[in-house]
Write an enzyme that holds these catalytic residues in place. Structure first.
Site, PDB file in Angstrom:
ATOM      1  N   HIS A   1      97.507  -4.057 -87.215  1.00  0.00           N
ATOM      2  CA  HIS A   1      96.144  -3.545 -87.268  1.00  0.00           C
ATOM      3  C   HIS A   1      95.706  -3.294 -88.706  1.00  0.00           C
ATOM      4  CE1 HIS A   1      92.954  -0.432 -86.151  1.00  0.00           C
ATOM      5  NE2 HIS A   1      92.646  -1.466 -85.399  1.00  0.00           N
TER       6      HIS A   1
ATOM      7  N   ARG B   1      92.830  -7.151 -78.475  1.00  0.00           N
ATOM      8  CA  ARG B   1      92.236  -7.164 -77.133  1.00  0.00           C
ATOM      9  C   ARG B   1      90.850  -7.807 -77.130  1.00  0.00           C
ATOM     10  NH1 ARG B   1      94.540  -4.100 -72.660  1.00  0.00           N
ATOM     11  NH2 ARG B   1      94.908  -2.517 -74.244  1.00  0.00           N
TER      12      ARG B   1
END
Length: 828
Positions: free
Chosen positions: A461, A431
């Site tokens: 991640h 993001r």
């Protein structure tokens, strides 16, 4: 309630309390309101008179950025749900509409407090220190003349007034841009016109009248020279405003033909997403306010009337002033002592001798702790040496966020140009870093590097890198498993951990993970690493339940977890069960925490802490006592050894179920000791630690008559001391600056014949008895639990179990009894 109630493969039944309904919404705090509680703690750093003045200015800026992101992501998402008619309640019993209303009710006084902090405290204090941010009315005639010249020469050419009238549509207003709403008319009595002028972001926000001493906000310069920009009209009123747009723009990945095209479309749509908040100056002309409300389709709750300056993001440039008395002492990250060899000459001088990173890591695992250890001389050196070492065969890395001029990326490019096999996973869905990552994907591909863009339905991640190296004894694997991004700038201000290791099991696990990034499927069995979304939830659930069983059996039971967020309802429920079984639980949670501590009969022995200081706490550490106790004979063996883990995952549903995450066990006694110290120090901190109350609010600890203990200050001191030792030490030095021994010390190093696995865990059986089984118990479940990391379930139609032997081979068995027999043969 999020996650699985009883993840498959845990093998230990949960503790079942009497007369407690763990589905009761009152036991769960709201995720969004918990995050706002964290932002209150951030704002407190600006309000706290103990914080140096320019640091307080920096926290004003941080608070604005944080709230902006919260509104874009969380409030924007809730508004989408409301518009879609979603009425499902969260675990705390709130619908999207109820949450949206409560957020606005909570946020309004927080923004008012920020304004009051600046106008009533910080701005006067800056003036007292000789740094004035001036009102235009206080300027001399000469200063106004100088600013008019500056406006005409440097500002006016960048401005574009956009009017809204029958001949002009309502202008597009970009997200988070600062603007002036100008109400004009041709002459008295005529109709009013709305005009928007964007405050140029490429001009200094604070216009300097006297270097380092006197400033005027650029919006004041523009406002007081509008006669030049808008001649021949009457300026009726002006009001500063800014708006925040929804960032929750999503596309269906399953039907997207090209992930890069999809991300580019998302970025374009985000520019034009719906407005979810308007901040406007108090006493703005009703015509300007109503025009904005109507054209942006805003609810009254979404309009925040505030006194200026509204946007504090650029105020942090004042922190760069050469005013050391108004700042904390500067901190420069240090070289890691284990990666910097020194020798003493005959006259006592120190000289540096080079030893390969791979030689060092081959000798022992190394714990990196940023920003105390320099990222450039640790992680970057690891990748740079991999790129230039002629014996390196391949380099692989997973990139979530990195800098726009990343030396990490450059090292990967150098490795490819030097003939290495290079594979890179770049997460395009990170993001607000999508554009930067898109550019890096193109750059890497131009150099012939294999690039994976992401995974359908999952975000990657992990903070992992793998180096494959040809050595005399064969191919060796060198791994980095961390908690933070490969980002040299955030590594200066984020607290993160990383493990450099030559452990072949960890290396093989990373081989499987990277094969998943570029291949079709993710393995469901790993030798050591806990990998989400396949094994991590199951393993953490098992460790929590095991502590509960130890507590029931009268053995020591303790859980200490340091994470950024604890949101997953299923994990919260497991922690409640463990606490009710008698486990002492300490949770160091930076921001979001659903668990409510101090509830009688449920969480009376759970404490929740949050550390907010000069650096952003970002590391994740998990400690499970595992039945050990100080001076316990069992702790002298592998049985009863405490368990430590570090990695990329928070205890949030998104991390456990919807992201690819990697958490590694820590076996090295020295590194365990370092992690133990960090946890003990944090729990002893009385300067920057906050304690959560049962209502979800927080109270900050105060030293009182005791000496102040600041975790981050102590770690800086310890790092300086470690770097200056004649014999470079592995990490933190003694004596510890905290009293007591809060956690159990890890056992001594294991013998060579036990190094194939990460060591045995004692465990309790999965029956209803609370007595621990005898160590001579020959049952298969007990043996398999005792050696849980020396066997796994292979991808085989014939064999159900694979047992690792001390020489690194594998033997296969069809039944649990057969596997238990093999484990007994090799290890008992």
């Amino acid at each position: 309630m999020g996650g699985e109630r009883d993840p498959a493969g845990v093998g230990i039944e949960p503790f079942e309390p009497d007369d407690v309904d763990l589905a009761d919404p009152s036991l769960y705090l709201n995720r969004e309101l918990s995050e706002l509680e964290f932002q209150k703690r951030v704002l407190h750093e600006a309000e706290d008179e103990r914080t140096p003045l320019l640091e307080r200015v920096r926290f004003l800026s941080i608070f604005t950025r944080n709230i902006d992101e919260f509104v874009m992501k969380r409030v924007g998402g809730l508004k989408q749900q409301i518009e879609a008619g979603v009425t499902d309640a969260t675990p705390d019993g709130r619908t999207p509409l109820e949450q949206w209303r409560e957020i606005h009710d909570e946020l309004r006084p927080m923004l008012a407090a920020q304004t009051a902090c600046y106008r009533e405290t910080i701005r006067p204090a800056l003036a007292d220190a000789g740094i004035e941010i001036l009102d235009y009315s206080s300027l001399s005639a000469d200063e106004r003349t100088r600013l008019r010249t500056y406006f005409e020469d440097s500002v006016l050419p960048t401005l574009t007034p956009l009017s809204f009238d029958p001949a002009h549509p309502f202008p597009f207003i970009s997200n988070r841009s600062l603007s002036l709403a100008i109400v004009t008319r041709q002459s008295p009595g005529e109709e009013l016109t709305f005009t928007r002028v964007k405050i140029p972001p490429n001009r200094p926000r604070l216009v300097e009248l006297e270097a380092g001493a006197r400033y005027v906000p650029i919006e004041a310069v523009i406002r007081n020279n509008l006669d030049v920009l808008l001649p021949n009209v009457e300026i009726v009123d002006t009001a500063l405003f800014r708006l925040t747009r929804n960032a929750e723009v999503r596309r269906d990945e399953e039907i997207a033909e090209d992930l890069i095209d999809m991300i580019e479309e998302v970025l374009e749509q985000r520019r034009f997403a719906s407005v979810v908040r308007l901040e406007i100056e108090t006493d703005a002309h009703p015509f300007a306010r109503e025009t904005l409300r109507e054209q942006l389709e805003l609810d009254e709750r979404e309009i925040y009337e505030r006194e200026g300056p509204l946007d504090y993001r650029e105020f942090d440039r004042l922190v760069d002033l050469d005013r050391p008395a108004l700042k904390r002492d500067a901190w420069t990250p240090r070289p890691h002592p284990q990666l910097t060899a020194t020798d003493r000459t005959a006259i006592g001088e120190h000289t540096t001798t080079h030893q390969s990173v791979f030689e060092r890591v081959g000798e022992t695992d190394i714990l990196l702790h940023h920003p105390y250890h320099d990222f450039t001389q640790t992680v970057q050196s690891f990748l740079h040496e991999a790129a230039t070492d002629p014996d390196v065969l391949a380099v692989k890395a997973a990139i979530y966020r990195t800098t726009s001029d990343s030396q990490v990326i450059q090292s990967l490019i150098d490795a490819a140009e030097n003939g290495k096999q290079v594979a890179v996973m770049v997460e395009l869905k990170a993001r607000f870093d999508e554009q930067n990552n898109l550019e890096w994907v193109r750059t890497l591909e131009e150099h012939g590097i294999h690039v994976a863009y992401g995974t359908i339905g999952l975000k990657t991640h992990t903070k992992t890198a793998l180096v494959v190296r040809e050595e005399d004894d064969g191919v060796e694997l060198y791994s980095h498993v961390g908690t933070g991004n490969y980002h040299s700038e955030t590594a200066k201000g984020y607290v993160d951990l990383g493990l450099l290791t030559a452990d072949q099991d960890i290396g093989q696990d990373l081989v499987a993970v990277f094969n998943f990034f570029t291949g079709p499927s993710l393995d469901e069995q790993f030798r050591k690493l806990l990998i989400a979304p396949v094994t991590m939830r199951e393993r953490f659930t098992r460790y929590i339940r095991r502590e509960a069983r130890y507590a029931q059996a009268g053995r020591p039971a303790r859980i200490v977890v340091k994470v950024n967020g604890l949101e997953d309802p299923a994990i919260v429920e497991e922690l409640y069960r463990a606490a009710m079984a008698g486990v002492d639980v300490d949770l160091i949670v930076r921001d979001i925490c659903r668990l409510r501590p101090g509830v009688e009969g449920v969480s009376g022995n759970v404490d929740v802490y949050s550390l907010v200081g000069r650096f952003l706490e970002h590391s994740r550490i998990c400690y499970f006592e595992n039945g050990a106790a100080p001076d316990d004979p069992a702790a002298a063996d592998t049985a009863g050894d405490p368990r430590y883990f570090i990695g990329s995952a928070d205890w949030m549903t998104r991390n456990l179920d919807y992201r690819v995450e990697a958490v590694t066990p820590v076996d090295d006694p020295t590194i365990r000791r370092q992690l133990k110290f960090v946890l003990e120090l944090t729990l002893a901190d009385n300067r920057h630690v906050w304690e959560m109350q049962s209502d979800g609010s927080y109270e900050q600890r105060r030293p009182g008559d005791e000496s102040a203990v600041s975790t981050q200050d102590v770690l800086m001191e310890q790092t300086r001391a470690a770097a200056s030792q004649d014999e470079p030490v592995a990490g933190l030095i003694e004596p510890y600056p905290v009293d007591g021994d809060l956690l159990v010390e890890a056992g001594p190093p294991r013998s060579a014949d036990s190094e194939t696995g990460r060591g045995e865990d004692t465990d309790v059986t999965d029956d209803t008895e609370t007595q621990l089984p005898s160590e001579t118990d020959g049952g298969s479940p007990w043996i398999l639990d005792r050696h849980e990391d020396r066997w796994y379930e292979p991808d085989s139609r014939t064999y159900e179990y694979a047992v690792r032997t001390p020489d690194g081979e594998r033997v296969y068995r069809k039944t649990a009894a057969g596997a238990a027999s093999a484990l007994r043969q090799y290890y008992e």
